[in-house]
Design an enzyme around this catalytic site. Structure first.
Site, mmCIF file in Angstrom:
data_model
loop_
_atom_site.group_PDB
_atom_site.id
_atom_site.type_symbol
_atom_site.label_atom_id
_atom_site.label_comp_id
_atom_site.label_asym_id
_atom_site.label_seq_id
_atom_site.Cartn_x
_atom_site.Cartn_y
_atom_site.Cartn_z
ATOM 1 N N SER A 86 -55.061 -1.006 -4.073
ATOM 2 C CA SER A 86 -55.099 -1.249 -2.631
ATOM 3 C C SER A 86 -54.506 -2.594 -2.240
ATOM 4 O O SER A 86 -54.137 -2.783 -1.081
ATOM 5 C CB SER A 86 -56.532 -1.148 -2.109
ATOM 6 O OG SER A 86 -57.318 -2.242 -2.553
ATOM 7 N N LYS A 112 -59.839 -7.736 0.023
ATOM 8 C CA LYS A 112 -58.857 -7.467 1.075
ATOM 9 C C LYS A 112 -58.281 -8.786 1.578
ATOM 10 O O LYS A 112 -58.738 -9.865 1.212
ATOM 11 C CB LYS A 112 -59.503 -6.715 2.253
ATOM 12 C CG LYS A 112 -60.169 -5.390 1.888
ATOM 13 C CD LYS A 112 -59.193 -4.355 1.381
ATOM 14 C CE LYS A 112 -59.897 -3.093 0.918
ATOM 15 N NZ LYS A 112 -58.969 -2.146 0.247
#
Length: 279
Positions: free
Chosen positions: A42, A103
């Protein structure tokens, strides 16, 4: 009687020493820094499945999320809190499941975030995007990672070996933080989002693999973050890659531990570069 006291003292000292060591390790993990393992694609292209990182705990102050192993109850508030900068890579506890995520900070409190056809807008202004040459990365046992969306980019090189040929777009956020993202093209659910204004004490987080990241654009039911994330959920900042493995190491074979190391990954600084020409 003396022998019994001596034995009891020996066992008591051992138990005390173990408790002290455990508390010391927990204190360092919770207050200073801890290791972190990248389990997915990701955050490609910058972070790869199999990377091991050092995550510092002190840059943003401390909250329940700072305590390692999810031992602290979820309580509001932060000691010595300091907001991340746009572009920082952060580790957080998922606000619902409390699973660790990693993230990038895209939006700060008060920002308005919108995506149109995969292009990012912050406060109504398009974020600078520059298409880069295709990035070629060797395929190994860890790459692509589990449940990856990157499999369609695997090609054979001249030697017949599998490689990933990835479409790269460099983004530059307000303030100048600049970094590479993967843009797999149109047609993905996360290409269009918002506009949404970020509430006070919240952050908008996205993965660099823009079409393969369960982040603030994705619902909790789809394993995403379900919108802006409370600042209190941030556990720390990713600083550096300590080492990276290709997934071929075998626990019973120490030689394989070294053979599995990916060259050139150790020591990679994870703080974003900055473009001084962007306000």
């Amino acid at each position: 009687m003396a022998k019994a006291d001596k034995d009891e003292g020996g066992w008591g000292k051992l138990i005390r020493d173990v408790v002290v060591i455990v508390l010391l390790v927990l204190g360092i993990h919770s207050c200073v820094a801890k290791p972190f393992y990248i389990p997915s694609d990701s955050m490609m292209p910058g972070l790869r499945n199999g990377d091991r990182l050092v995550v510092s705990k002190y840059p943003y102050g401390w909250s329940y999320a700072s305590v390692s192993f999810h031992l602290a109850p979820k309580t509001p508030g932060r000691w010595f809190g300091k907001l991340p900068a746009r572009g920082d890579i952060v580790v957080l506890e998922h606000p619902v499941t409390r699973v660790d995520y990693i993230k990038r900070v895209i939006g700060l409190p008060g920002d308005t975030i919108e995506l149109k056809g995969g292009a990012l807008f912050i406060n109504g202004k398009p974020v600078k995007r520059e298409v880069q040459p295709m990035l070629s990365i060797p395929v190994d046992a860890n790459l692509p990672g589990p449940d990856s969306s990157l499999g369609r980019f695997i090609v054979k090189d001249a030697a017949g070996k599998d490689r990933l040929e990835l479409p790269i777009v460099r983004e530059t956020l307000p303030g100048g933080a600049t970094f590479d993202t993967i843009d797999m093209g149109p047609g993905y659910q996360t290409d269009d989002y918002g506009p949404i204004k970020i509430p006070a004490d919240h952050l908008f987080l996205m993965g660099d693999n823009r079409d393969g990241s369960a982040d603030s654009r994705v619902s909790v039911q789809q394993k995403g973050l379900g919108g802006p994330v409370p600042f209190d959920a941030i556990a720390g900042r990713a600083e550096i890659i300590s080492f990276s493995t290709d997934g071929t190491a075998q626990w019973y074979n120490p030689v394989s531990w070294f053979e599995a190391l990916r060259p050139g990954r150790a020591g990679t600084n994870l703080r974003p570069e900055h473009d001084r020409n962007v306000d």
